[in-house]
Write an enzyme that holds these catalytic residues in place. Structure first.
Site, PDB file in Angstrom:
ATOM      1  N   SER A   1       0.793  -1.223   0.000  1.00 53.56           N
ATOM      2  CA  SER A   1       0.000   0.000   0.000  1.00 53.56           C
ATOM      3  C   SER A   1       0.830   1.279   0.000  1.00 53.56           C
ATOM      4  O   SER A   1       0.322   2.336  -0.369  1.00 53.56           O
ATOM      5  CB  SER A   1      -0.972   0.007   1.179  1.00 53.56           C
ATOM      6  OG  SER A   1      -0.279  -0.154   2.381  1.00 53.56           O
TER       7      SER A   1
ATOM      8  N   HIS B   1      -5.414  -3.560  -2.819  1.00 54.39           N
ATOM      9  CA  HIS B   1      -4.994  -2.705  -3.937  1.00 54.39           C
ATOM     10  C   HIS B   1      -4.790  -3.496  -5.240  1.00 54.39           C
ATOM     11  O   HIS B   1      -4.198  -2.972  -6.182  1.00 54.39           O
ATOM     12  CB  HIS B   1      -3.704  -1.957  -3.569  1.00 54.39           C
ATOM     13  CG  HIS B   1      -3.873  -1.138  -2.330  1.00 54.39           C
ATOM     14  ND1 HIS B   1      -4.495   0.090  -2.333  1.00 54.39           N
ATOM     15  CD2 HIS B   1      -3.549  -1.401  -1.036  1.00 54.39           C
ATOM     16  CE1 HIS B   1      -4.523   0.564  -1.089  1.00 54.39           C
ATOM     17  NE2 HIS B   1      -3.955  -0.327  -0.283  1.00 54.39           N
TER      18      HIS B   1
ATOM     19  N   LYS C   1     -12.220   0.402  -1.971  1.00 52.84           N
ATOM     20  CA  LYS C   1     -11.241   0.995  -2.890  1.00 52.84           C
ATOM     21  C   LYS C   1     -11.790   0.892  -4.320  1.00 52.84           C
ATOM     22  O   LYS C   1     -12.584   1.731  -4.709  1.00 52.84           O
ATOM     23  CB  LYS C   1      -9.880   0.332  -2.667  1.00 52.84           C
ATOM     24  CG  LYS C   1      -9.396   0.632  -1.233  1.00 52.84           C
ATOM     25  CD  LYS C   1      -8.108   0.019  -0.874  1.00 52.84           C
ATOM     26  CE  LYS C   1      -7.554   0.499   0.458  1.00 52.84           C
ATOM     27  NZ  LYS C   1      -8.430   0.479   1.612  1.00 52.84           N
TER      28      LYS C   1
HETATM   29  C1  LIG Z   1      -3.472  -3.358   2.174  1.00 51.11           C
HETATM   30  C2  LIG Z   1      -4.651  -2.891   2.965  1.00 51.11           C
HETATM   31  N1  LIG Z   1      -5.356  -3.772   3.670  1.00 51.11           N
HETATM   32  C3  LIG Z   1      -6.423  -3.403   4.400  1.00 51.11           C
HETATM   33  C4  LIG Z   1      -6.835  -2.094   4.459  1.00 51.11           C
HETATM   34  C5  LIG Z   1      -8.015  -1.696   5.294  1.00 51.11           C
HETATM   35  O1  LIG Z   1      -9.113  -1.572   4.493  1.00 51.11           O
HETATM   36  P1  LIG Z   1     -10.350  -0.605   4.856  1.00 51.11           P
HETATM   37  O2  LIG Z   1      -9.892   0.798   4.633  1.00 51.11           O
HETATM   38  O3  LIG Z   1     -11.379  -1.052   3.898  1.00 51.11           O
HETATM   39  O4  LIG Z   1     -10.697  -0.851   6.281  1.00 51.11           O
HETATM   40  C6  LIG Z   1      -6.141  -1.128   3.730  1.00 51.11           C
HETATM   41  C7  LIG Z   1      -6.589   0.280   3.781  1.00 51.11           C
HETATM   42  O5  LIG Z   1      -6.013   1.198   3.298  1.00 51.11           O
HETATM   43  C8  LIG Z   1      -5.016  -1.526   2.967  1.00 51.11           C
HETATM   44  O6  LIG Z   1      -4.305  -0.631   2.275  1.00 51.11           O
END
Ligand SMILES: Cc1ncc(COP(=O)(O)O)c(C=O)c1O
Length: 402
Positions: A191, A219, A250
């Site tokens: 991320s 992502h 997303k």
């Molecule tokens: C790789 C990754 N996993 C999980 C999440 C968490 O997801 P959410 O924002 O839907 O709670 C994010 C959020 O940015 C993320 O980048």
């Protein structure tokens, strides 16, 4: 609260953070929590009364505001109201939850799927439910915080391997006691850096060392693979991931998270994860938006091609200006600035020219690796991307990054 002494640890933590935030605000380079007041088409937003090109969005396919998705959310409110009757296990399940879960399972090529109210909660509850004392969980050093927190909460032995380094992971797998159950967890697309996990070697290691494999596709859903089905499609390796995690916040413009996998795994999670059993169900509007989001993704495959083409163009152009984008090959494009201060100043320069981009600084990334975390979507035109790259170049020169 005069009864709390000045040297109290809680008090000290609060003060330290407030001091840092207030200093950044006083320097005029505080860019967090800025409210977007309006959408302007797929790639522009209004912030502080100014229309800016959005280069910080997770809406990789430009689906936020899609008319079909908006209508589905409104129709769900008319049909079910705005809330549910409680947690999923008791009165909170709606027929659209089941439709959404069947759709996710079909899209991801699995037996079944289960949804939760956030991606964060999905990772936290799934990892901490699957492993426990006497087990070992292996996690890439750059994994998302929600995975790290799940590992810590689980009570399993927590082993972090060097980022995307399969030799290091193999050594650590060899060191684990033979009797221990093993779970390996990694982001598909990281991320902060935008690079892709080496799934072919990772899945091979898991098979050879008898480890479960869980991949977070936050992502990669909609971004990787010809039809946006994610990392297995990208590498041509269908079915190698045991536990397929993704978010609905997303590419899919809603909120929530899911796990897709074998039917016994999903049945287990439905009856054992605390985030499913002890927290209210996804609300109707968000469930319907997510469901319609998957349908649009299947009906409009050109969006997947567009985000991939735009990502290539964006990365090539930023690099052509002499800026460092690390190893990214996806829609997340880090533009390295170095110090936190340079990242803040570069953001200010970009926003002054109506490019909405945000800085990521330590401790979210290692010190000296502060960056603009730019993202590109299917909604951008080539001209918009070129303008943003010119702005980054100018900003980089102004603050001495290039
Ligand atoms: C790789 C990754 N996993 C999980 C999440 C968490 O997801 P959410 O924002 O839907 O709670 C994010 C959020 O940015 C993320 O980048």
């Amino acid at each position: 609260m005069e009864w709390i002494p000045d040297n109290d640890n809680v008090q000290r933590r609060i003060r330290a953070m407030c001091d840092r935030v207030e200093q950044i605000q006083a320097d005029g380079v505080y860019f967090y929590n800025m409210p977007v007041s309006e959408l302007r088409g797929g790639s522009k937003v209004v912030v502080n009364g100014r229309t800016m090109g959005m280069f910080a969005s997770y809406s990789y396919l430009g689906l936020i505001g899609h008319p079909r998705i908006n209508s589905a959310a409104k129709a769900a409110v008319d049909k079910y109201g705005t809330g549910t009757h409680g947690v999923r296990t008791l009165a909170g399940s709606l027929s659209i939850h089941h439709e959404l879960e069947a759709t996710i399972a079909h899209f991801k090529g699995t037996d079944d799927a289960v949804t939760f109210t956030s991606g964060y909660a999905t990772n936290l509850t799934t990892v901490s439910t699957l492993v426990g004392r006497h087990d070992v969980v292996f996690s890439d050093k750059l994994n998302h915080a929600s995975i790290v927190d799940g590992c810590l909460l689980s009570g399993a032995k927590f082993v972090r391997f060097r980022h995307n380094d399969m030799e290091d992971l193999e050594e650590r797998l060899q060191e684990a006691p033979r009797s221990a159950s093993r779970l390996v967890v990694a982001d598909a697309v990281f991320s902060m850096d935008g690079d892709i996990i080496d799934l072919p070697r990772l899945s091979d290691l898991c098979r050879r060392y008898g480890a479960w494999l869980m991949i977070d596709e936050a992502h990669s859903l909609g971004v990787l693979g010809t039809t946006g089905r994610g990392i297995e499609e990208h590498f041509g390796l269908p079915g190698v991931i045991d536990i397929k995690m993704g978010t609905l916040s997303k590419t899919i413009p809603s909120v929530g998270g899911y796990i897709a996998g074998r039917s016994d795994l999903i049945k287990y999670l439905r009856h054992q994860t605390r985030a499913y059993i002890f927290s209210a169900a996804l609300p109707p509007a968000q469930t319907a938006a997510a469901l319609e989001g998957f349908r649009v993704l299947e009906d409009e495959p050109w969006r997947v091609q567009a985000v991939q083409k735009n990502a290539r163009h964006f990365i090539d152009s930023v690099r052509a200006h002499g800026l460092d984008t690390l190893q990214t090959r996806t829609a997340i494009v880090p533009v390295l600035c170095g110090t936190d201060e340079r990242a803040f100043r570069m953001t200010a320069e970009a926003q002054k020219r109506d490019i909405f981009v945000l800085p990521v600084v330590s401790p979210a990334v290692p010190e000296g690796m502060a960056r603009l975390r730019a993202t590109v979507t299917a909604a951008h035109t080539e001209e918009e991307i070129d303008t943003a790259c010119d702005v980054f170049s100018l900003a980089g020169k102004t603050v001495g990054v290039i």
